[in-house]
Write a protein that holds these residues in place. Sequence first.
Motif, mmCIF file in Angstrom:
data_model
loop_
_atom_site.group_PDB
_atom_site.id
_atom_site.type_symbol
_atom_site.label_atom_id
_atom_site.label_comp_id
_atom_site.label_asym_id
_atom_site.label_seq_id
_atom_site.Cartn_x
_atom_site.Cartn_y
_atom_site.Cartn_z
ATOM 1 N N ILE A 329 29.027 76.193 49.577
ATOM 2 C CA ILE A 329 28.909 74.732 49.522
ATOM 3 C C ILE A 329 28.623 74.280 48.092
ATOM 4 O O ILE A 329 29.221 73.310 47.604
ATOM 5 N N ASN A 330 27.709 74.995 47.411
ATOM 6 C CA ASN A 330 27.375 74.635 46.033
ATOM 7 C C ASN A 330 28.590 74.765 45.112
ATOM 8 O O ASN A 330 28.800 73.927 44.224
ATOM 9 N N LEU A 331 29.367 75.827 45.348
ATOM 10 C CA LEU A 331 30.563 76.036 44.533
ATOM 11 C C LEU A 331 31.571 74.910 44.760
ATOM 12 O O LEU A 331 32.146 74.378 43.808
ATOM 13 N N ILE A 332 31.763 74.556 46.030
ATOM 14 C CA ILE A 332 32.692 73.462 46.349
ATOM 15 C C ILE A 332 32.177 72.148 45.771
ATOM 16 O O ILE A 332 32.935 71.343 45.246
ATOM 17 N N GLN A 333 30.846 71.960 45.863
ATOM 18 C CA GLN A 333 30.240 70.741 45.308
ATOM 19 C C GLN A 333 30.476 70.675 43.799
ATOM 20 O O GLN A 333 30.803 69.614 43.251
ATOM 21 N N ARG A 334 30.322 71.838 43.127
ATOM 22 C CA ARG A 334 30.520 71.879 41.685
ATOM 23 C C ARG A 334 31.984 71.582 41.334
ATOM 24 O O ARG A 334 32.269 70.828 40.395
ATOM 25 N N LYS A 335 32.892 72.176 42.129
ATOM 26 C CA LYS A 335 34.313 71.906 41.902
ATOM 27 C C LYS A 335 34.623 70.426 42.144
ATOM 28 O O LYS A 335 35.401 69.811 41.412
ATOM 29 N N TYR A 336 33.987 69.885 43.196
ATOM 30 C CA TYR A 336 34.189 68.473 43.508
ATOM 31 C C TYR A 336 33.717 67.584 42.362
ATOM 32 O O TYR A 336 34.395 66.629 41.968
ATOM 33 N N GLU A 338 33.414 68.440 39.218
ATOM 34 C CA GLU A 338 34.318 68.603 38.081
ATOM 35 C C GLU A 338 35.600 67.809 38.285
ATOM 36 O O GLU A 338 36.094 67.147 37.360
ATOM 37 N N MET A 339 36.131 67.890 39.507
ATOM 38 C CA MET A 339 37.363 67.147 39.810
ATOM 39 C C MET A 339 37.123 65.646 39.747
ATOM 40 O O MET A 339 37.963 64.886 39.251
ATOM 41 N N SER A 340 35.954 65.226 40.240
ATOM 42 C CA SER A 340 35.620 63.801 40.208
ATOM 43 C C SER A 340 35.548 63.292 38.778
ATOM 44 O O SER A 340 36.029 62.204 38.466
ATOM 45 N N GLU A 341 34.939 64.122 37.913
ATOM 46 C CA GLU A 341 34.821 63.735 36.502
ATOM 47 C C GLU A 341 36.202 63.619 35.859
ATOM 48 O O GLU A 341 36.482 62.668 35.111
ATOM 49 N N GLU A 342 37.071 64.595 36.182
ATOM 50 C CA GLU A 342 38.434 64.541 35.648
ATOM 51 C C GLU A 342 39.185 63.325 36.169
ATOM 52 O O GLU A 342 39.926 62.665 35.428
ATOM 53 N N LYS A 343 38.990 63.053 37.466
ATOM 54 C CA LYS A 343 39.661 61.892 38.058
ATOM 55 C C LYS A 343 39.169 60.589 37.452
ATOM 56 O O LYS A 343 39.947 59.655 37.231
ATOM 57 N N LEU A 359 46.679 54.726 40.322
ATOM 58 C CA LEU A 359 45.236 54.607 40.530
ATOM 59 C C LEU A 359 44.888 54.706 42.004
ATOM 60 O O LEU A 359 43.908 55.346 42.394
ATOM 61 N N LYS A 360 45.704 54.092 42.859
ATOM 62 C CA LYS A 360 45.476 54.153 44.311
ATOM 63 C C LYS A 360 45.584 55.600 44.813
ATOM 64 O O LYS A 360 44.817 56.041 45.658
ATOM 65 N N ILE A 361 46.577 56.293 44.280
ATOM 66 C CA ILE A 361 46.773 57.703 44.692
ATOM 67 C C ILE A 361 45.558 58.548 44.325
ATOM 68 O O ILE A 361 45.062 59.351 45.119
ATOM 69 N N ILE A 362 45.058 58.334 43.106
ATOM 70 C CA ILE A 362 43.898 59.114 42.650
ATOM 71 C C ILE A 362 42.668 58.796 43.490
ATOM 72 O O ILE A 362 41.903 59.686 43.873
ATOM 73 N N ASN A 363 42.450 57.514 43.795
ATOM 74 C CA ASN A 363 41.314 57.123 44.638
ATOM 75 C C ASN A 363 41.420 57.743 46.029
ATOM 76 O O ASN A 363 40.418 58.146 46.623
ATOM 77 N N ALA A 364 42.662 57.777 46.535
ATOM 78 C CA ALA A 364 42.879 58.388 47.856
ATOM 79 C C ALA A 364 42.551 59.870 47.817
ATOM 80 O O ALA A 364 41.949 60.414 48.747
ATOM 81 N N GLN A 365 42.937 60.553 46.721
ATOM 82 C CA GLN A 365 42.630 61.975 46.576
ATOM 83 C C GLN A 365 41.124 62.208 46.501
ATOM 84 O O GLN A 365 40.588 63.146 47.090
ATOM 85 N N LYS A 366 40.454 61.321 45.764
ATOM 86 C CA LYS A 366 39.006 61.422 45.647
ATOM 87 C C LYS A 366 38.335 61.243 47.003
ATOM 88 O O LYS A 366 37.411 61.985 47.375
ATOM 89 N N SER A 367 38.825 60.267 47.768
ATOM 90 C CA SER A 367 38.279 60.027 49.112
ATOM 91 C C SER A 367 38.504 61.235 50.016
ATOM 92 O O SER A 367 37.632 61.608 50.804
ATOM 93 N N ALA A 368 39.685 61.850 49.900
ATOM 94 C CA ALA A 368 39.995 63.026 50.725
ATOM 95 C C ALA A 368 39.056 64.186 50.399
ATOM 96 O O ALA A 368 38.594 64.903 51.289
ATOM 97 N N ILE A 369 38.749 64.339 49.111
ATOM 98 C CA ILE A 369 37.827 65.401 48.700
ATOM 99 C C ILE A 369 36.442 65.160 49.285
ATOM 100 O O ILE A 369 35.775 66.072 49.776
ATOM 101 N N GLU A 370 35.984 63.887 49.246
ATOM 102 C CA GLU A 370 34.679 63.540 49.814
ATOM 103 C C GLU A 370 34.642 63.826 51.309
ATOM 104 O O GLU A 370 33.654 64.341 51.843
ATOM 105 N N GLN A 371 35.743 63.496 52.008
ATOM 106 C CA GLN A 371 35.812 63.752 53.455
ATOM 107 C C GLN A 371 35.741 65.252 53.744
ATOM 108 O O GLN A 371 35.059 65.688 54.676
#
Length: 479
Positions: A329-336, A338-343, A359-371
């Motif tokens: 979970i911590n590893l996934i959180q860290r990857k998340y 990092e990805m969030s920062e890049e996004k 921008l909409k596509i990127i926000n959708a990807q970010k939301s999918a990662i959070e889910q």
Amino acid sequence: MRLEDRSIEELINYIAENSIEKGAVCEKIAQEALDRIEGKGETEHEIKLTNLLGQIYLHMNRYDLAKIYLKKSIELCENENDFGGLSSAITKYACCFVWQAKYEKALEYFLQALQIDEKMDNQESIACQLNSIGVIYRRLKDTDKALEYWMKSLQIREKLGDKKRLGTVKLNIGLLYIDCDELEKALEYTQESLDDYRAVKHQNGIAKALNNFGIIFTQCEEFEKAKDYLEESLKIKEKLNDLRGVAKTNYNIARCYRYMEDYDTALKYLAKSKELSKKTDHKTDVRQCLRYEATIHSLKEDYEKAYENMLESEELSMEIEKEITSHKINLIQRKYEEMSEEKEKEISKLKNQEIPEKLKIINAQKSAIEQKTNLLYQSYADLKKSQSAIIDLEKKNTALAMAITTNHEVNQPLMILQGSLDLLKMSMDEDNLTDKQTKLIDRMEGSLERIRKLLQKMRDLDNLRFENYSENVKMLSLD
């Protein structure tokens, strides 16, 4: 000299020499060194540092983090056509999968490293890869393949004349023959391994070979001889301060005493093994000791302690699983993160470029990662519930099995007792019995009847229910 005053090459050499003994210190130095060279185009240093960080995390049992740095090192080596560095990084990458028990994946990467070494005609590295592949096939229970690769490695080692590594390959072949219960061949290769190690005075290898002799003679039921070899191995490992090796040899000595039916001495050695395993934070070894303690307490018919050992073992299993899941979970959180920062950076760039659709596509990807992250947390909670349910079921199955066994084992001697009592009564003149004799016979018949009723209840158990017997022990309710 302060770190900032040392050259990157000096820091790399220091890390390479101390990465195992001073892992935490070297980790910090390597990270600081990477920060110093960031953006300066020092690819050669970056390759070495990422490789060393992967090695550090590998020895710290942080395998997922090790793989991140080793993968980076692999990418850099491929870009620079650094085949020596590439082979080294892929080999360590494979080792991560070995320690995670993902043997098929480990085999894939060891074979890749072997192809690279064969192209470079690096005989030393080829022998190492062949030995590692043999280890993997042994783990996969493919003894023919394991022996095939070890024999190839052995041929190269004999040509190179490297006694130390020659001893390692022979030791592995000896272990394989132990697995196959071909103990004469196991003794032959283990003796050759010991001779090679002694020729170069490699104390750790000598200790391992002596330990394996102990295992072989235990299987041969020559327990005194096994004990002598194991105790000699133990002395060397203690001098080397090899705590985990000391723990494992104490465990093997405990096994020897168990088969000699000296259960108290076996428990003493197990206690030492367990204590050292706790000290070195090898939880799987602690769990192994607890389960073996349970076995010995059962042999001593001390079922209360055996039950306590098994409970502690199961609790430790849950703790191990929790740590693994938490690390993931911590590893996934860290990857998340990092990805969030890049996004976020990409979003900022896109805003400036006024491209709303992207921008909409990127926000959708970010939301999918959070889910996905939320789903992972939920899965972890569900896993904990399932583990608890499994443990309860195992307890009930164990209790039911003990009830059935008790019923089966007690019923026959009970019938013998009843028959013997009936014969005794028939042989006696009832008119001449004293009141005391009559009461004793009635008391025996009453007790036999109580046992019969208790066994009948145990035969008819449908639902198991437990109630408190003492502070830490529960008993089966038959009401």
